[in-house]
Write a protein that holds these residues in place. Structure first.
Motif, PDB file in Angstrom:
ATOM      1  N   UNK A 205       1.007  -1.102  -0.137  1.00  0.00           N
ATOM      2  CA  UNK A 205      -0.115  -0.045   0.106  1.00  0.00           C
ATOM      3  C   UNK A 205       1.153   0.995   0.233  1.00  0.00           C
ATOM      4  N   UNK A 206       0.788   2.392  -0.729  1.00  0.00           N
ATOM      5  CA  UNK A 206       1.471   3.736  -0.820  1.00  0.00           C
ATOM      6  C   UNK A 206       1.629   4.548   0.586  1.00  0.00           C
ATOM      7  N   UNK A 207       0.402   4.239   1.646  1.00  0.00           N
ATOM      8  CA  UNK A 207       0.141   4.787   2.081  1.00  0.00           C
ATOM      9  C   UNK A 207       1.401   4.568   3.698  1.00  0.00           C
ATOM     10  N   UNK A 208       1.718   3.014   2.523  1.00  0.00           N
ATOM     11  CA  UNK A 208       2.546   2.816   4.745  1.00  0.00           C
ATOM     12  C   UNK A 208       4.203   2.994   3.745  1.00  0.00           C
ATOM     13  N   UNK A 209       4.643   3.014   2.750  1.00  0.00           N
ATOM     14  CA  UNK A 209       5.476   3.967   1.801  1.00  0.00           C
ATOM     15  C   UNK A 209       6.003   5.047   3.201  1.00  0.00           C
ATOM     16  N   UNK A 210       4.911   5.659   3.700  1.00  0.00           N
ATOM     17  CA  UNK A 210       5.738   7.421   3.982  1.00  0.00           C
ATOM     18  C   UNK A 210       6.083   8.057   3.170  1.00  0.00           C
ATOM     19  N   UNK A 211       5.476   8.034   1.645  1.00  0.00           N
ATOM     20  CA  UNK A 211       5.993   9.060   0.622  1.00  0.00           C
ATOM     21  C   UNK A 211       6.105  10.874   1.259  1.00  0.00           C
ATOM     22  N   UNK A 212       6.567  11.167   0.781  1.00  0.00           N
ATOM     23  CA  UNK A 212       6.317  12.395   0.779  1.00  0.00           C
ATOM     24  C   UNK A 212       5.422  12.996  -0.445  1.00  0.00           C
ATOM     25  N   UNK A 213       5.319  14.639  -0.318  1.00  0.00           N
ATOM     26  CA  UNK A 213       3.522  14.704  -1.678  1.00  0.00           C
ATOM     27  C   UNK A 213       4.708  15.106  -2.862  1.00  0.00           C
ATOM     28  N   UNK A 214       5.817  15.971  -3.022  1.00  0.00           N
ATOM     29  CA  UNK A 214       6.020  15.762  -3.674  1.00  0.00           C
ATOM     30  C   UNK A 214       7.033  14.239  -4.373  1.00  0.00           C
ATOM     31  N   UNK A 215       7.717  13.378  -3.372  1.00  0.00           N
ATOM     32  CA  UNK A 215       8.813  11.385  -3.875  1.00  0.00           C
ATOM     33  C   UNK A 215       6.916  11.589  -4.100  1.00  0.00           C
ATOM     34  N   UNK A 216       5.809  11.193  -3.988  1.00  0.00           N
ATOM     35  CA  UNK A 216       4.735  10.682  -4.296  1.00  0.00           C
ATOM     36  C   UNK A 216       4.406  10.474  -5.458  1.00  0.00           C
ATOM     37  N   UNK A 217       4.697  12.147  -6.466  1.00  0.00           N
ATOM     38  CA  UNK A 217       4.629  12.453  -7.037  1.00  0.00           C
ATOM     39  C   UNK A 217       5.303  12.293  -8.429  1.00  0.00           C
ATOM     40  N   UNK A 218       6.727  11.496  -7.448  1.00  0.00           N
ATOM     41  CA  UNK A 218       8.071  11.463  -8.618  1.00  0.00           C
ATOM     42  C   UNK A 218       7.345  10.261  -8.670  1.00  0.00           C
ATOM     43  N   UNK A 219       7.096   8.695  -8.008  1.00  0.00           N
ATOM     44  CA  UNK A 219       7.055   7.527  -8.126  1.00  0.00           C
ATOM     45  C   UNK A 219       5.628   7.312  -8.849  1.00  0.00           C
TER      46      UNK A 219
END
Length: 363
Positions: A205-219
């Motif tokens: 689950x992406x929510x468990x990856x703890x990605x900050x918003x900019x990194x989420x967009x990058x991923x």
């Protein structure tokens, strides 16, 4: 008048009761939340089966990661059965196709473990933790949790210099993911970007990856393309990722290793049982935990000549990293590391992975 011919012990549990227990027991850790288990009843006997296709990754060499996860599930089921007044008898690797364990339930005096309270809230926490060292009491509690299984030991590293060195070493895995197409493509195949996707199929689950918003967009929109990752690597992107992960890993109270004396399938199942006890105990103590065991599994693949997906330079990186890990934790050449983890004190995770209801074959 008392009828002394009437049995005083309870009957064996029904299949419906055991299935209900399994809905709690499957709250067990598994590689990338793959949940590589299936179940089958034969009368009042339960067989735990390996679902090999669930975790078809380079990390799951010889299905050892799945067997480790099965051990964690068995430990959960043992605790639950004891609470209900049954002793779980576990025969590993019975002569049944795909079976990890034959499980039977023997009536006994009910015993409720405090560890059960942690079952629904145990979760991976990939956030940075605080700088506070692991307390003596917490270290003793976690060591005692593992000590109930005598063939397994836990080793902790808490000194700052060693923590920094381990953070740098363990982050080699994330650099490899951005430099090896097989690892990269697998990662993006198992990320679940929404609750609906997560409910449709087990995964990370992406929510468990703890990605900050900019990194989420990058991923989400850039790094999912191997071609774009290759382009970014021309400018040192994979090394940048490793630096970021190293920083996050440094924010830990300690690193730990689960160590077993041999390298058999049985060792990995037993190690999984011990690690689940440790993780449940850590949860009760308010300690965050993240497994970081990728490199030992890759190193086993390299050592067995099964690393065709990796270049020779990547294989050397994996071997050197494992040698550094083994030296830090004082692991002999005859011992095996089924699990590495970081732990510490910090904010709770942003989410908990979804678990499927138990799949009973033939039901």
């Amino acid at each position: 008048m008392t009828d002394f011919s009437t049995p005083t012990s309870r009957a064996t549990p029904t299949q419906a009761e055991i299935t209900e227990w399994l809905t709690r027991a499957v709250q067990a850790p598994s590689g990338d939340n793959s949940q590589p288990w299936r179940f089958r009843f034969e009368g009042d006997t339960l067989f735990l089966l390996n679902h090999a296709e669930a975790d078809a990754t380079q990390y799951n060499f010889r299905q050892r990661g799945s067997l480790f996860a099965h051990g964690a599930l068995i430990e959960n089921l043992s605790l639950i059965a004891a609470e209900q007044g049954y002793q779980l008898e576990c025969a590993l690797f019975p002569p049944v196709q795909g079976a990890t364990a034959r499980l039977t339930f023997v009536p006994t005096i009910p015993v409720s473990s405090p560890l059960l309270a942690a079952l629904p809230i145990r979760s991976t926490n990939r956030k940075p933790y605080g700088s506070r060292p692991l307390t003596t009491d917490d270290r003793r509690t976690l060591t005692e949790a593992v000590a109930t299984i005598p063939t397994v030991r836990v080793q902790f590293v808490g000194e700052a210099t060693e923590r920094d060195r381990l953070a740098q070493t363990l982050s080699a895995n994330e650099q490899l993911i951005m430099e090896n197409q097989t690892l990269h493509d697998f990662l993006f195949s198992i990320i679940r970007w929404s609750p609906d996707e997560e409910r449709a199929a087990p995964g990370l689950s992406v929510k468990t990856m703890e990605l900050p918003p900019p990194v989420y967009v990058l991923f989400r929109f850039v790094l999912n393309s191997w071609r774009r990752v290759q382009f970014l690597n021309r400018f040192g992107f994979s090394k940048f990722i490793r630096t970021q992960i190293t920083t996050a890993y440094r924010a830990s109270a300690a690193f730990g290793a689960i160590v077993v004396p041999h390298d058999t399938d049985t060792d990995f199942v037993i190690a999984g049982r011990a690690f689940e006890r440790l993780w449940l105990a850590a949860t009760l103590r308010g300690i965050s935990l993240q497994p970081t065991a990728a490199l030992p599994y890759l190193a086993a693949r390299v050592a067995q000549g099964a690393a065709a997906a990796f270049s020779l330079d990547q294989q050397r990186t994996i071997q050197e990293a494992y040698s550094a890990i083994a030296a830090t934790f004082e692991v002999s050449e005859h011992e095996t590391i089924p699990m590495l983890f970081r732990l510490g004190y910090g904010d709770p995770p942003s989410g908990i992975s979804h678990k499927e209801v138990p799949i009973i074959l033939g039901a």
